[in-house]
Scaffold this motif. Sequence first.
Motif, short mmCIF file in Angstrom:
data_model
loop_
_atom_site.label_atom_id
_atom_site.label_comp_id
_atom_site.label_asym_id
_atom_site.label_seq_id
_atom_site.Cartn_x
_atom_site.Cartn_y
_atom_site.Cartn_z
N HIS A 10 0.83 -1.20 0.00
CA HIS A 10 0.00 0.00 0.00
C HIS A 10 0.87 1.26 0.00
N PRO A 11 0.49 2.31 -0.71
CA PRO A 11 1.30 3.54 -0.75
C PRO A 11 1.50 4.20 0.61
N ASP A 12 0.58 4.01 1.55
CA ASP A 12 0.70 4.64 2.87
C ASP A 12 1.55 3.84 3.85
N ALA A 13 2.01 2.66 3.43
CA ALA A 13 2.73 1.77 4.37
C ALA A 13 4.00 2.43 4.90
N GLU A 14 4.76 3.08 4.03
CA GLU A 14 6.02 3.68 4.45
C GLU A 14 5.79 4.78 5.48
N GLU A 35 -8.89 0.81 9.71
CA GLU A 35 -10.00 1.56 10.31
C GLU A 35 -10.07 3.00 9.83
N THR A 36 -8.95 3.60 9.43
CA THR A 36 -8.97 4.99 8.95
C THR A 36 -9.13 5.07 7.45
N GLY A 37 -8.71 4.01 6.72
CA GLY A 37 -8.84 4.01 5.27
C GLY A 37 -7.83 4.91 4.58
N ASP A 38 -7.95 5.01 3.27
CA ASP A 38 -7.03 5.87 2.50
C ASP A 38 -7.77 6.95 1.73
N ASP A 39 -9.02 7.21 2.11
CA ASP A 39 -9.76 8.34 1.54
C ASP A 39 -9.38 9.59 2.31
#
Length: 432
Positions: free
Chosen positions: A291-295, A314-318
């Motif tokens: 996932h792009p937010d993993a880092e 729980e927070t999502g990526d929106d």
Amino acid sequence: MISTGYRCPWYDGGADDTSESLPGTTNQKIIPSRSTNVTAPGELLAKRRISDDAAGYRILLELLAEHGDSPESPIPVAIETSRGLLVAALRTGRRRVFAINPLAASRYRDRHGVSRKKSDLGDALVLANILRTDMAVHRPLPADSDQAQAIAVLARAQQDAVWNRQQIGNQIRSLLREYYPAALDAFLAKQGGLAREEARIILAKAPTPTEASRLSLSQLRSVLKRAGRVRGIEEEADRLRGVLRAEYAHQPAAVEDAFGKQLLALLKQLEAACQASEDLAEAVDACFREHPDAEILLSFPGLGVQFAARVLAETGDDRDRFADARGLKAYAGSAPITRASGKKHYVGRRMVKNNRLHHASYLWAFSSLRSSPGAQAHYRHRRDLGDWHAQAQRHLFNRLLGQLFHCLQKRVLFDEQRAFNSPVSSSTAAAA
């Protein structure tokens, strides 16, 4: 049940919302759905009972199309759950789907009558009117990517498996206390306790204290090697032999044998729960790292892959889901809530929250105390001000959530110096 308000908001009562349920529990049911459509002044246009399947969804689309639904201007839908096949079908395209908390729907129901009567059609009209009058104060379901939704499925399943493993472990511990105290003395002091592989193998090999007292040193060494131990085998075998052969009170032989059979049955469940937890952890690791937010998430102190995946689930990526950091904090339950009436003023912790995110955040804050000098200084400062441990920890993860919101919005990694640059934290960290 399905319902519509202004431009046909719809509601489905096929499953109860479980966002406020106890960790690891679900409360779902499938029933025929009622659809209702009302105009802006509140006039009922159409109603229809549909099933919670593909045929029911087609009927719903046809009914919506009769009242102006189109791909360019889809009619919003109100529903009491955020998951399920019907929700997944409704979320295709540009349609906005509003998951109304059942507690909120119950409060709205009292606006239309004080008799406390309840029916599918009445609930459908209630949800339709919620969107007709108060759509602006309700948020639609976030537009999370398919990858984020897949991580949510795996992370929640892994968390459920861990809770299930702990629950079965507690049952085994209670059972051992009835007839096998030597096993508790042998394994509970070790990290992992009864869920350790060597503990499971030994208990399966010797489910009663009488059988355990007959285990030889060579048998214990073999069990430890089979469990993957490579160091300290001789010392551990000697320790286990001494504990298992110590003097304890015993149940009668027949009763002890019956307890042993019950233990073997529970050990099979524990083995399956441990294996499920490990398999799901591997799946979470593989899916989350892509996932792009993993880092960004992994750059935060105290966040490993499993905790970070739970936070993302729980927070999502929106990024438009929360207008500011306060919304995220309220959603996680870290922001306090104020109740004021006349001269009465009370500020306390928030009870309505996302329980999974709240649980993960507490563990995250606790883990960050060892890896972040700034987090440790912030926690000590709150304790010096008179906060209890839970209060100081909640205050810390409230701050960490604000930093997480900033980093995800700006697409930057966590920076210890910028995150905890207050004079208090700097001076405390320097003194330490």
